[in-house]
Scaffold this motif. Sequence first.
Motif, PDB file in Angstrom:
ATOM      1  N   TRP A 172       0.656 -60.129 -31.658  1.00  0.00           N
ATOM      2  CA  TRP A 172       1.773 -58.770 -31.455  1.00  0.00           C
ATOM      3  C   TRP A 172       1.768 -58.716 -29.851  1.00  0.00           C
ATOM      4  O   TRP A 172       0.854 -58.496 -29.351  1.00  0.00           O
ATOM      5  N   THR A 179      11.405 -64.335 -32.068  1.00  0.00           N
ATOM      6  CA  THR A 179      11.031 -63.990 -33.591  1.00  0.00           C
ATOM      7  C   THR A 179      11.861 -63.002 -33.893  1.00  0.00           C
ATOM      8  O   THR A 179      12.497 -61.472 -33.613  1.00  0.00           O
ATOM      9  N   ARG A 195      10.699 -60.866 -35.954  1.00  0.00           N
ATOM     10  CA  ARG A 195      10.185 -59.897 -36.387  1.00  0.00           C
ATOM     11  C   ARG A 195      10.032 -59.072 -36.135  1.00  0.00           C
ATOM     12  O   ARG A 195       8.598 -59.210 -34.677  1.00  0.00           O
ATOM     13  N   MET A 213       5.971 -56.813 -30.901  1.00  0.00           N
ATOM     14  CA  MET A 213       6.735 -57.561 -32.243  1.00  0.00           C
ATOM     15  C   MET A 213       6.084 -58.996 -32.327  1.00  0.00           C
ATOM     16  O   MET A 213       5.191 -58.787 -31.637  1.00  0.00           O
ATOM     17  N   ASP A 214       6.434 -59.140 -33.478  1.00  0.00           N
ATOM     18  CA  ASP A 214       5.082 -60.210 -34.662  1.00  0.00           C
ATOM     19  C   ASP A 214       5.438 -61.912 -33.585  1.00  0.00           C
ATOM     20  O   ASP A 214       6.420 -62.245 -34.407  1.00  0.00           O
ATOM     21  N   THR A 269       3.597 -51.691 -41.662  1.00  0.00           N
ATOM     22  CA  THR A 269       5.534 -51.566 -42.658  1.00  0.00           C
ATOM     23  C   THR A 269       5.819 -51.546 -41.454  1.00  0.00           C
ATOM     24  O   THR A 269       6.950 -50.902 -42.262  1.00  0.00           O
ATOM     25  N   TRP A 279      12.213 -53.319 -39.533  1.00  0.00           N
ATOM     26  CA  TRP A 279      13.174 -54.843 -38.148  1.00  0.00           C
ATOM     27  C   TRP A 279      14.071 -54.549 -37.921  1.00  0.00           C
ATOM     28  O   TRP A 279      14.689 -53.887 -38.867  1.00  0.00           O
TER      29      TRP A 279
END
Length: 468
Positions: free
Chosen positions: A3, A49, A51, A61-62, A190, A193
Amino acid sequence: MWWSALLPPDPSGTDAGAGAQARADALACAAARADATAQALALWALRFTPRVARLDEAVVMDVAASLRLFGGAAALRERVQAEATELGATRIAWAPNGLAALALARAVRMAPGALSVLAAPVDAAPLTAQLDPLPLTVLSATAPHRQTLAHIGCRTLGQLRRLPRAGLARRFDAALLHALDQLYGHAPQTPTWVRTPAVFDARLELPHRVDEAGALVFGARRLLLQLAGWLAARQAGTTAFTLHWAHDAMRSRGAGEGGQLTVRTAEPTREVEHLARLLAEHLARVTLAAPVGDLRLLADEVRPLAPRSASWLPDDAQSEGETLSNALERIAVRLGPDRVQCPVLVDDHRPEHMCRWQSAGQALPRRAGAPDADTAFGPGLPQPAFVLPQPLKLWVHQHRPLYQGELQLLLGPQRVEGGWWDRDEALGHTRHAVRDYWVAASAQAGLLWVFQTRLAEEPAWFLHGFFA
């Protein structure tokens, strides 16, 4: 997981002079600029990404699933740092989760305008060793309780983590414990996004007034980076975009409010360098009527953009209608018919004869009824990833096959019998095979595919494949 947390400039460091109202106005303007920078970073991050999320004042961001796509962790980190700096990011940190990356980015102490990049804990110290010395201010959930925690001598995350959980649960709310578990990776996160807007319309306030049109490219590039992220999220490219510029408020009456320029491309693209070069060529022929203070970029025409294939073989979508079979025929004519061969599945239960190589011009499609894994070896029997060109005969000790030690038979037997019709004229006998296949385990070599012959006067064991 990997991340990254990207922080815009901190508006709290703004110095607006001695007046309280002036300082409040300056802080509001700085906060608005920081929010605009965060929105730009979130849109740009979609290049790497899908995510991407807004977490407090930062963008996280992942990128765990994108490391291989962008050439590895080092290459991705270098690219993110370079482009995020252009968009105004002042702090970048890496961690196994978004909350930890945000905490590490907040902990950086630096001069205004400097960029600090923290090494990711996955390739440095353990996450707990990096988080424990940090002050409580890096975790937003501690804000309502910092004064109480300070009274009991708790000023770092490590001290908070070592407090009895039962006492924390009774004295503080459950949100603090949950956030602490998320920070150290003991509870899932969680985030919400970022969702891409239906149309691309981005604005940029220039840090200073621009008198020459060619100098607008430096500011427009920040908008093009956001456009590339928006297009990547939609798997599309642009064939036309328009750059609008607004003249400074102190302009003359005849200068007008601003101007615009539309750039068109021959085919859909989202390459920032290419779009920036095209824009620079167009702006080189523009004369500004007054200094410019604001830019606006719109995507006028957007079309789907198919990803490029990494294969050297042409496919139907990229070969202008030429199919793979036609391309292979053309290559075979150029190199010779025996230089291009295709595998053909054969209706045979012997593993070494299930596939034959034939000239590309003579290769036939698979015949109906050719065996598959279920029909040839029975349902549920694993098949090896690698098959030896020639079976390797194994030593036997007390009726047990040996390969880097004694083998343990796990699954089997699966009987294969065939080849009585396949005659070798040179040797004068048929290639009739009657075997019992087993899945065997070796302490040194792992899982193996072995078989025992049944037609020979003395049964023998052979190694025929390896499981990956």
